[in-house]
Design an enzyme around this catalytic site. Structure first.
Site, short mmCIF file in Angstrom:
data_model
loop_
_atom_site.label_atom_id
_atom_site.label_comp_id
_atom_site.label_asym_id
_atom_site.label_seq_id
_atom_site.Cartn_x
_atom_site.Cartn_y
_atom_site.Cartn_z
N LEU A 60 0.83 -1.25 -0.02
CA LEU A 60 -0.03 0.12 0.14
C LEU A 60 0.77 1.06 -0.10
O LEU A 60 1.74 1.33 0.86
CB LEU A 60 -1.00 0.12 1.27
N CYS A 61 0.59 2.34 -0.76
CA CYS A 61 0.84 3.44 -0.59
C CYS A 61 1.25 4.13 0.58
O CYS A 61 2.29 4.66 0.92
CB CYS A 61 0.24 4.32 -1.72
#
Lengths: 130, 250
Positions: free
Chosen positions: B138-139
């Site tokens: 996830l960013c």
């Protein structure tokens, strides 16, 4: 390759013409200056062998920490070799961008024109003006 | 994603800036350009969601309780208003653009009483382990210089793509925790007190004003991005972003 004898795109790709097995081969990479601007490289995508490219075509992409940037082909030709090892070892690109960090090789015709490309002095001048 | 790509192509062709804000009709995962599709299966909470691939890099975003912006900027502006050598070079990131928007968001959040700052700026929290910075799916679990954080929590991340001299910057601000990404908290959990309506107004104004001030331009208000681009919606259906080979490319 000796950077002083190469030709350059303004977008920082270099090209050198060599003869291999009687064919004119263009070796293409990106410059030390470009690598300095890109800082930390994360990924690289390269074309498949056999791909036909024209000067100005996108032939690959690099992702640095915050940006994806295209790589532009400096000459017309057919991809005959791709430096796939670079994809897994991007440090090699930074260590020797004009040598073992080459990216692709293209088969080019005997009359390949480099007239639209920058020579070493013009390219360095462009970088210095930035 | 096809609209964002059209914005970049439009800007590179015409030299005009396009700024867009959007939300997602259904919860959706957007993969970073170089992320492998197979990675999504390791993130069990979001693996039933719709998925797309962005043109920009970085980690995956679970678009549920977030707001998204994108802006396409022509080379002439990047050249004229950059104090950073690298922004003039048609390759790599433009820190000037990145910082303009992130600084504006930080100032706005601080006015709202949220102790936001940019990652690794003075007083930033200590760095997380390097694998968290680079490799998380996830960013919002990654950290890069300039991300907007509140304490240890990243609340805004952005990434860029170049086309010729032009740049598309795409970013997302996390409003609330999603059941599809429960490890992340948003501004709501971090104590922002204002209404959602005011929050959205503050977000869009911060991005717009940050851009206008950094590049000394005034952006006209246009209600429809299709109108701005001179595009019909159906024209996008042929875009590469709709093709399985785009999603499956890595």
């Amino acid at each position: 390759m000796n950077p002083e004898t190469l030709r350059y795109n303004s977008s920082h790709e270099w090209v050198g013409i060599v003869e291999e097995n009687g064919e004119q081969i263009a070796i293409v990479g990106i410059t030390d200056f470009a690598l300095e601007q890109l800082t930390d490289l994360v990924y690289m995508a390269l074309p498949q062998v056999g791909t036909q490219l024209s000067a100005g075509d996108e032939f690959g992409e690099v992702e640095s920490v915050k940006a994806v940037s295209p790589l532009y082909c400096p000459v017309d030709g057919q991809v005959v070799e791709v430096h796939q090892e670079l994809v897994d070892n991007l440090e090699q690109l930074a260590q020797d961008p004009f040598g073992s960090g080459w990216i692709i090789k293209l088969r080019v015709g005997g009359n390949v024109s480099l007239d639209n490309l920058l020579d070493y002095d013009a390219y360095r001048k462009q970088c210095a003006e930035a | 994603m096809a609209i964002d790509q059209s914005m970049l192509e439009f800007t590179d062709r015409t030299g005009q800036v396009v700024l867009r804000f959007y939300e997602w009709l259904v919860p959706t995962v957007s993969l970073g350009y170089f992320q492998s599709l197979s990675q999504r299966h390791d993130h069990t909470e979001s693996k039933a969601l719709e998925i797309v691939r962005r043109a920009t890099g970085g980690g995956a975003i679970v678009h549920h309780y977030d707001w998204t912006y994108s802006v396409s900027v022509p080379g002439r502006l990047l050249f004229n208003y950059s104090d950073q050598k690298r922004s003039r070079q048609d390759i790599g990131a433009s820190p000037h653009l990145y910082n303009a928007l992130h600084d504006s968001i930080v100032e706005w959040l601080q006015r709202e009483g949220v102790p936001a700052q940019k990652w690794a700026s003075n007083g930033a929290p200590e760095k997380l382990p390097s694998d968290t910075c680079r490799c998380a799916f996830l960013c919002f679990e990654r950290r890069a210089l300039g991300d907007v954080v509140v304490g240890q929590h990243k609340v805004l991340g952005s990434a860029q793509r170049r086309l010729g001299g032009s740049i598309l910057q795409h970013g997302s601000i996390l409003i609330s925790r999603s059941t599809f990404a429960p490890s992340l908290v948003g501004l709501t959990e971090l104590g922002v007190a204002t209404s959602l309506e005011n929050l959205k107004e503050g977000f869009t104004q911060s991005i717009r004003i940050g851009f206008e001030q950094a590049f000394a331009v005034s952006l006209p208000q246009v209600d429809s991005v299709f109108q701005a681009l001179g595009l019909e919606k159906h024209e996008l259906s042929k875009s590469k972003f709709h093709r399985p080979e785009w999603l499956n490319s890595r």
